[in-house]
Scaffold this motif. Structure first.
Motif, PDB file in Angstrom:
ATOM      1  N   LEU A   1      49.139  70.715  53.500  1.00 22.05           N
ATOM      2  CA  LEU A   1      48.631  71.230  54.764  1.00 22.05           C
ATOM      3  C   LEU A   1      49.562  70.841  55.914  1.00 22.05           C
ATOM      4  O   LEU A   1      49.868  71.657  56.779  1.00 22.05           O
ATOM      5  N   GLY A   2      50.029  69.596  55.905  1.00 19.48           N
ATOM      6  CA  GLY A   2      50.970  69.148  56.929  1.00 19.48           C
ATOM      7  C   GLY A   2      52.255  69.952  56.904  1.00 19.48           C
ATOM      8  O   GLY A   2      52.797  70.306  57.950  1.00 19.48           O
ATOM      9  N   MET A   3      52.748  70.251  55.692  1.00 25.72           N
ATOM     10  CA  MET A   3      53.969  71.035  55.584  1.00 25.72           C
ATOM     11  C   MET A   3      53.755  72.466  56.065  1.00 25.72           C
ATOM     12  O   MET A   3      54.650  73.056  56.687  1.00 25.72           O
ATOM     13  N   ILE A   4      52.581  73.034  55.809  1.00 28.24           N
ATOM     14  CA  ILE A   4      52.287  74.392  56.298  1.00 28.24           C
ATOM     15  C   ILE A   4      52.288  74.402  57.823  1.00 28.24           C
ATOM     16  O   ILE A   4      52.896  75.273  58.454  1.00 28.24           O
ATOM     17  N   PHE A   5      51.608  73.429  58.446  1.00 31.56           N
ATOM     18  CA  PHE A   5      51.588  73.348  59.905  1.00 31.56           C
ATOM     19  C   PHE A   5      52.995  73.146  60.461  1.00 31.56           C
ATOM     20  O   PHE A   5      53.381  73.776  61.440  1.00 31.56           O
ATOM     21  N   TYR A   6      53.753  72.236  59.843  1.00 32.78           N
ATOM     22  CA  TYR A   6      55.104  71.955  60.315  1.00 32.78           C
ATOM     23  C   TYR A   6      55.971  73.215  60.221  1.00 32.78           C
ATOM     24  O   TYR A   6      56.670  73.573  61.163  1.00 32.78           O
ATOM     25  N   GLY A   7      55.910  73.893  59.083  1.00 37.92           N
ATOM     26  CA  GLY A   7      56.677  75.128  58.906  1.00 37.92           C
ATOM     27  C   GLY A   7      56.238  76.221  59.868  1.00 37.92           C
ATOM     28  O   GLY A   7      57.076  76.933  60.433  1.00 37.92           O
ATOM     29  N   ALA A   8      54.922  76.355  60.065  1.00 38.37           N
ATOM     30  CA  ALA A   8      54.418  77.372  60.998  1.00 38.37           C
ATOM     31  C   ALA A   8      54.897  77.085  62.414  1.00 38.37           C
ATOM     32  O   ALA A   8      55.302  78.007  63.148  1.00 38.37           O
ATOM     33  N   GLY A   9      54.885  75.825  62.793  1.00 45.10           N
ATOM     34  CA  GLY A   9      55.368  75.468  64.125  1.00 45.10           C
ATOM     35  C   GLY A   9      56.830  75.783  64.297  1.00 45.10           C
ATOM     36  O   GLY A   9      57.256  76.332  65.330  1.00 45.10           O
ATOM     37  N   MET A  10      57.626  75.454  63.292  1.00 43.25           N
ATOM     38  CA  MET A  10      59.060  75.755  63.368  1.00 43.25           C
ATOM     39  C   MET A  10      59.287  77.264  63.404  1.00 43.25           C
ATOM     40  O   MET A  10      60.136  77.753  64.151  1.00 43.25           O
ATOM     41  N   GLY A  11      58.534  78.009  62.612  1.00 40.07           N
ATOM     42  CA  GLY A  11      58.664  79.469  62.613  1.00 40.07           C
ATOM     43  C   GLY A  11      58.354  80.076  63.973  1.00 40.07           C
ATOM     44  O   GLY A  11      59.059  80.969  64.445  1.00 40.07           O
ATOM     45  N   CYS A  12      57.304  79.571  64.628  1.00 36.17           N
ATOM     46  CA  CYS A  12      56.958  80.065  65.972  1.00 36.17           C
ATOM     47  C   CYS A  12      58.063  79.740  66.971  1.00 36.17           C
ATOM     48  O   CYS A  12      58.454  80.594  67.768  1.00 36.17           O
ATOM     49  N   CYS A  13      58.534  78.525  66.936  1.00 37.81           N
ATOM     50  CA  CYS A  13      59.542  78.090  67.926  1.00 37.81           C
ATOM     51  C   CYS A  13      60.878  78.792  67.719  1.00 37.81           C
ATOM     52  O   CYS A  13      61.479  79.287  68.685  1.00 37.81           O
ATOM     53  N   ILE A  14      61.344  78.850  66.492  1.00 38.23           N
ATOM     54  CA  ILE A  14      62.658  79.437  66.220  1.00 38.23           C
ATOM     55  C   ILE A  14      62.681  80.910  66.637  1.00 38.23           C
ATOM     56  O   ILE A  14      63.590  81.356  67.333  1.00 38.23           O
ATOM     57  N   SER A  15      61.677  81.662  66.225  1.00 34.42           N
ATOM     58  CA  SER A  15      61.623  83.088  66.575  1.00 34.42           C
ATOM     59  C   SER A  15      61.548  83.283  68.077  1.00 34.42           C
ATOM     60  O   SER A  15      62.243  84.129  68.642  1.00 34.42           O
ATOM     61  N   SER A  16      60.702  82.495  68.718  1.00 33.50           N
ATOM     62  CA  SER A  16      60.500  82.665  70.155  1.00 33.50           C
ATOM     63  C   SER A  16      61.739  82.303  70.957  1.00 33.50           C
ATOM     64  O   SER A  16      62.070  82.971  71.935  1.00 33.50           O
ATOM     65  N   PHE A  17      62.432  81.227  70.574  1.00 38.71           N
ATOM     66  CA  PHE A  17      63.649  80.856  71.293  1.00 38.71           C
ATOM     67  C   PHE A  17      64.731  81.912  71.128  1.00 38.71           C
ATOM     68  O   PHE A  17      65.470  82.207  72.074  1.00 38.71           O
ATOM     69  N   THR A  18      64.825  82.500  69.954  1.00 43.18           N
ATOM     70  CA  THR A  18      65.818  83.550  69.736  1.00 43.18           C
ATOM     71  C   THR A  18      65.513  84.770  70.596  1.00 43.18           C
ATOM     72  O   THR A  18      66.400  85.307  71.269  1.00 43.18           O
ATOM     73  N   VAL A  19      64.251  85.182  70.603  1.00 44.54           N
ATOM     74  CA  VAL A  19      63.854  86.334  71.424  1.00 44.54           C
ATOM     75  C   VAL A  19      64.061  86.031  72.910  1.00 44.54           C
ATOM     76  O   VAL A  19      64.565  86.871  73.664  1.00 44.54           O
ATOM     77  N   ALA A  20      63.690  84.817  73.336  1.00 40.05           N
ATOM     78  CA  ALA A  20      63.861  84.442  74.749  1.00 40.05           C
ATOM     79  C   ALA A  20      65.330  84.472  75.145  1.00 40.05           C
ATOM     80  O   ALA A  20      65.680  84.964  76.231  1.00 40.05           O
ATOM     81  N   ALA A  21      66.192  83.957  74.283  1.00 40.25           N
ATOM     82  CA  ALA A  21      67.630  83.964  74.584  1.00 40.25           C
ATOM     83  C   ALA A  21      68.151  85.390  74.685  1.00 40.25           C
ATOM     84  O   ALA A  21      68.940  85.712  75.579  1.00 40.25           O
ATOM     85  N   GLN A  22      67.699  86.260  73.796  1.00 34.12           N
ATOM     86  CA  GLN A  22      68.169  87.639  73.807  1.00 34.12           C
ATOM     87  C   GLN A  22      67.649  88.407  75.016  1.00 34.12           C
ATOM     88  O   GLN A  22      68.346  89.236  75.578  1.00 34.12           O
ATOM     89  N   GLU A  23      66.414  88.135  75.408  1.00 35.71           N
ATOM     90  CA  GLU A  23      65.838  88.872  76.533  1.00 35.71           C
ATOM     91  C   GLU A  23      66.359  88.398  77.885  1.00 35.71           C
ATOM     92  O   GLU A  23      66.392  89.168  78.835  1.00 35.71           O
ATOM     93  N   THR A  24      66.727  87.139  77.995  1.00 40.24           N
ATOM     94  CA  THR A  24      67.167  86.625  79.286  1.00 40.24           C
ATOM     95  C   THR A  24      68.672  86.761  79.500  1.00 40.24           C
ATOM     96  O   THR A  24      69.130  86.656  80.634  1.00 40.24           O
ATOM     97  N   ALA A  25      69.407  86.993  78.446  1.00 44.69           N
ATOM     98  CA  ALA A  25      70.863  87.145  78.581  1.00 44.69           C
ATOM     99  C   ALA A  25      71.188  88.578  79.009  1.00 44.69           C
ATOM    100  O   ALA A  25      70.509  89.529  78.627  1.00 44.69           O
ATOM    101  N   PRO A  26      72.243  88.731  79.800  1.00 42.87           N
ATOM    102  CA  PRO A  26      72.697  90.089  80.121  1.00 42.87           C
ATOM    103  C   PRO A  26      73.084  90.823  78.839  1.00 42.87           C
ATOM    104  O   PRO A  26      73.463  90.198  77.844  1.00 42.87           O
ATOM    105  N   ALA A  27      72.986  92.131  78.866  1.00 46.61           N
ATOM    106  CA  ALA A  27      73.223  92.940  77.669  1.00 46.61           C
ATOM    107  C   ALA A  27      74.571  92.637  77.009  1.00 46.61           C
ATOM    108  O   ALA A  27      74.658  92.563  75.780  1.00 46.61           O
TER     109      ALA A  27
END
Length: 181
Positions: A61-87
Protein backbone atom coordinates in the motif's frame (compact mmCIF):
# COMPACT_ATOMS: atom_id res chain seq x y z
CA UNK A 1 11.72 -11.12 -6.25
CA UNK A 2 13.12 -7.60 -6.20
CA UNK A 3 11.35 -6.81 -9.45
CA UNK A 4 8.08 -8.24 -8.19
CA UNK A 5 8.42 -6.20 -5.00
CA UNK A 6 8.42 -3.02 -7.09
CA UNK A 7 5.24 -3.82 -9.03
CA UNK A 8 3.02 -1.75 -6.68
CA UNK A 9 5.16 1.36 -7.27
CA UNK A 10 5.00 0.82 -11.04
CA UNK A 11 1.23 0.34 -10.99
CA UNK A 12 0.65 3.41 -8.82
CA UNK A 13 3.03 5.54 -10.89
CA UNK A 14 1.60 4.51 -14.26
CA UNK A 15 -2.03 4.86 -13.19
CA UNK A 16 -1.49 8.25 -11.56
CA UNK A 17 0.50 9.53 -14.56
CA UNK A 18 -2.35 8.70 -16.92
CA UNK A 19 -5.00 10.18 -14.62
CA UNK A 20 -2.91 13.29 -13.89
CA UNK A 21 -2.33 13.81 -17.61
CA UNK A 22 -6.08 13.86 -18.18
CA UNK A 23 -7.08 16.07 -15.25
CA UNK A 24 -4.19 18.53 -15.12
CA UNK A 25 -5.82 20.77 -17.73
CA UNK A 26 -9.10 20.86 -15.80
CA UNK A 27 -7.70 21.41 -12.32
CA UNK A 28 -4.29 22.98 -12.94
CA UNK A 29 -0.89 21.56 -12.19
CA UNK A 30 -0.70 23.08 -8.70
CA UNK A 31 -3.52 20.94 -7.33
CA UNK A 32 -2.17 17.78 -8.92
CA UNK A 33 1.34 18.47 -7.57
CA UNK A 34 -0.08 19.04 -4.09
CA UNK A 35 -2.03 15.79 -4.21
CA UNK A 36 1.03 13.97 -5.52
CA UNK A 37 3.35 15.36 -2.88
CA UNK A 38 0.92 14.41 -0.11
CA UNK A 39 0.76 10.89 -1.59
CA UNK A 40 4.57 10.67 -1.63
CA UNK A 41 4.75 11.69 2.03
CA UNK A 42 1.91 9.36 3.00
CA UNK A 43 3.47 6.52 1.02
CA UNK A 44 6.80 7.03 2.78
CA UNK A 45 5.11 7.00 6.19
CA UNK A 46 3.17 3.84 5.36
CA UNK A 47 6.38 2.18 4.07
CA UNK A 48 8.22 3.13 7.25
CA UNK A 49 5.41 1.78 9.43
CA UNK A 50 5.06 -1.30 7.22
CA UNK A 51 8.73 -2.25 7.57
CA UNK A 52 8.48 -1.76 11.34
CA UNK A 53 5.57 -4.22 11.45
CA UNK A 54 7.04 -6.46 8.68
CA UNK A 55 3.64 -6.29 6.99
CA UNK A 56 3.71 -7.09 3.25
CA UNK A 57 0.26 -5.62 2.56
CA UNK A 58 1.12 -2.36 4.29
CA UNK A 59 4.38 -2.19 2.38
CA UNK A 60 2.51 -2.72 -0.90
CA UNK A 61 0.00 0.00 0.00
CA UNK A 62 2.85 2.38 0.83
CA UNK A 63 4.50 1.64 -2.50
CA UNK A 64 1.23 2.28 -4.36
CA UNK A 65 0.83 5.66 -2.63
CA UNK A 66 4.48 6.54 -3.23
CA UNK A 67 4.25 5.59 -6.91
CA UNK A 68 0.95 7.43 -7.35
CA UNK A 69 2.44 10.55 -5.81
CA UNK A 70 5.47 10.40 -8.08
CA UNK A 71 3.23 9.82 -11.11
CA UNK A 72 1.14 12.90 -10.27
CA UNK A 73 4.16 15.11 -9.68
CA UNK A 74 6.23 14.00 -12.67
CA UNK A 75 3.38 14.41 -15.16
CA UNK A 76 2.30 17.73 -13.74
CA UNK A 77 5.79 19.24 -13.70
CA UNK A 78 6.33 18.21 -17.31
CA UNK A 79 3.02 19.74 -18.40
CA UNK A 80 3.70 22.90 -16.36
CA UNK A 81 7.14 23.30 -17.94
CA UNK A 82 5.71 22.85 -21.43
CA UNK A 83 2.82 25.24 -20.89
CA UNK A 84 4.85 28.03 -19.31
CA UNK A 85 7.75 27.95 -21.77
CA UNK A 86 7.56 29.93 -25.00
CA UNK A 87 6.73 27.77 -28.00
CA UNK A 88 10.29 27.87 -29.38
CA UNK A 89 11.71 26.68 -26.02
CA UNK A 90 9.29 23.86 -25.12
CA UNK A 91 11.75 21.17 -26.12
CA UNK A 92 14.43 22.74 -23.94
CA UNK A 93 12.00 23.04 -21.01
CA UNK A 94 10.96 19.39 -21.34
CA UNK A 95 14.57 18.21 -21.61
CA UNK A 96 15.58 20.29 -18.59
CA UNK A 97 12.71 18.84 -16.58
CA UNK A 98 13.78 15.30 -17.47
CA UNK A 99 17.45 16.08 -16.80
CA UNK A 100 16.60 17.55 -13.38
CA UNK A 101 14.51 14.47 -12.58
CA UNK A 102 17.41 12.18 -13.52
CA UNK A 103 19.93 14.14 -11.44
CA UNK A 104 17.55 14.29 -8.49
CA UNK A 105 16.87 10.56 -8.68
CA UNK A 106 20.57 9.78 -8.88
CA UNK A 107 21.40 11.95 -5.89
CA UNK A 108 18.42 10.62 -3.91
CA UNK A 109 19.31 6.98 -4.54
CA UNK A 110 22.95 7.64 -3.68
CA UNK A 111 21.99 9.32 -0.40
CA UNK A 112 19.55 6.58 0.60
CA UNK A 113 22.08 3.90 -0.37
CA UNK A 114 24.75 5.64 1.70
CA UNK A 115 22.39 5.83 4.68
CA UNK A 116 21.59 2.14 4.38
CA UNK A 117 25.27 1.24 3.98
CA UNK A 118 26.22 3.29 7.05
CA UNK A 119 23.52 1.65 9.16
CA UNK A 120 24.53 -1.82 8.01
CA UNK A 121 28.22 -1.06 8.71
CA UNK A 122 27.30 0.17 12.20
CA UNK A 123 25.61 -3.21 12.73
CA UNK A 124 28.77 -5.04 11.70
CA UNK A 125 27.63 -5.95 8.19
CA UNK A 126 30.37 -4.94 5.75
CA UNK A 127 29.97 -7.42 2.89
CA UNK A 128 26.45 -8.26 1.79
CA UNK A 129 27.43 -10.57 -1.05
CA UNK A 130 28.64 -13.33 1.26
CA UNK A 131 25.76 -12.91 3.73
CA UNK A 132 22.68 -12.89 1.52
CA UNK A 133 20.21 -15.39 2.91
CA UNK A 134 21.90 -15.37 6.34
CA UNK A 135 19.25 -15.12 9.09
CA UNK A 136 21.64 -12.94 11.10
CA UNK A 137 21.27 -10.28 8.39
CA UNK A 138 17.52 -9.85 8.97
CA UNK A 139 17.73 -7.59 12.04
CA UNK A 140 20.42 -5.23 10.67
CA UNK A 141 18.66 -5.05 7.28
CA UNK A 142 15.34 -4.36 8.99
CA UNK A 143 16.87 -1.53 11.00
CA UNK A 144 18.64 -0.03 7.97
CA UNK A 145 15.51 -0.20 5.80
CA UNK A 146 13.49 1.39 8.57
CA UNK A 147 15.80 4.40 8.55
CA UNK A 148 15.77 4.61 4.75
CA UNK A 149 11.96 4.60 4.69
CA UNK A 150 11.86 7.17 7.48
CA UNK A 151 14.16 9.42 5.43
CA UNK A 152 11.88 8.91 2.41
CA UNK A 153 8.83 9.76 4.52
CA UNK A 154 10.40 12.93 5.94
CA UNK A 155 11.51 14.01 2.47
CA UNK A 156 8.01 13.40 1.14
CA UNK A 157 6.39 15.36 3.96
CA UNK A 158 8.86 18.22 3.41
CA UNK A 159 8.10 18.15 -0.33
CA UNK A 160 4.37 18.35 0.43
CA UNK A 161 4.90 21.35 2.72
CA UNK A 162 7.05 23.08 0.11
CA UNK A 163 4.44 22.44 -2.60
CA UNK A 164 1.74 24.06 -0.48
CA UNK A 165 4.01 27.02 0.29
CA UNK A 166 5.55 27.62 -3.15
CA UNK A 167 2.71 26.57 -5.45
CA UNK A 168 -0.26 28.57 -4.17
CA UNK A 169 -3.22 29.04 -6.43
CA UNK A 170 -2.87 32.38 -8.23
CA UNK A 171 -5.35 34.98 -7.04
CA UNK A 172 -8.47 34.79 -9.16
CA UNK A 173 -7.17 31.78 -11.11
CA UNK A 174 -9.78 29.78 -12.94
CA UNK A 175 -9.34 26.24 -14.12
CA UNK A 176 -10.01 25.55 -17.79
CA UNK A 177 -13.28 23.89 -16.82
CA UNK A 178 -14.41 27.04 -14.97
CA UNK A 179 -13.27 29.24 -17.86
CA UNK A 180 -15.37 27.30 -20.37
CA UNK A 181 -18.50 27.43 -18.17
Amino acid sequence: WAGMALIPISLGWTTASVVAGHVVHRHGFRRIVRIGSVCVGLGGLVLWHGVEEMDLWRMSLGMIFYGAGMGCCISSFTVAAQETAPAHQRGIATALTQFSRSIGGTIGIAMLGALMGMRLAESGVHDLSSKLGDPALVAPMHSALSEVFLAMALTGVLAALLCFLFFPEPEGALTRQEESA
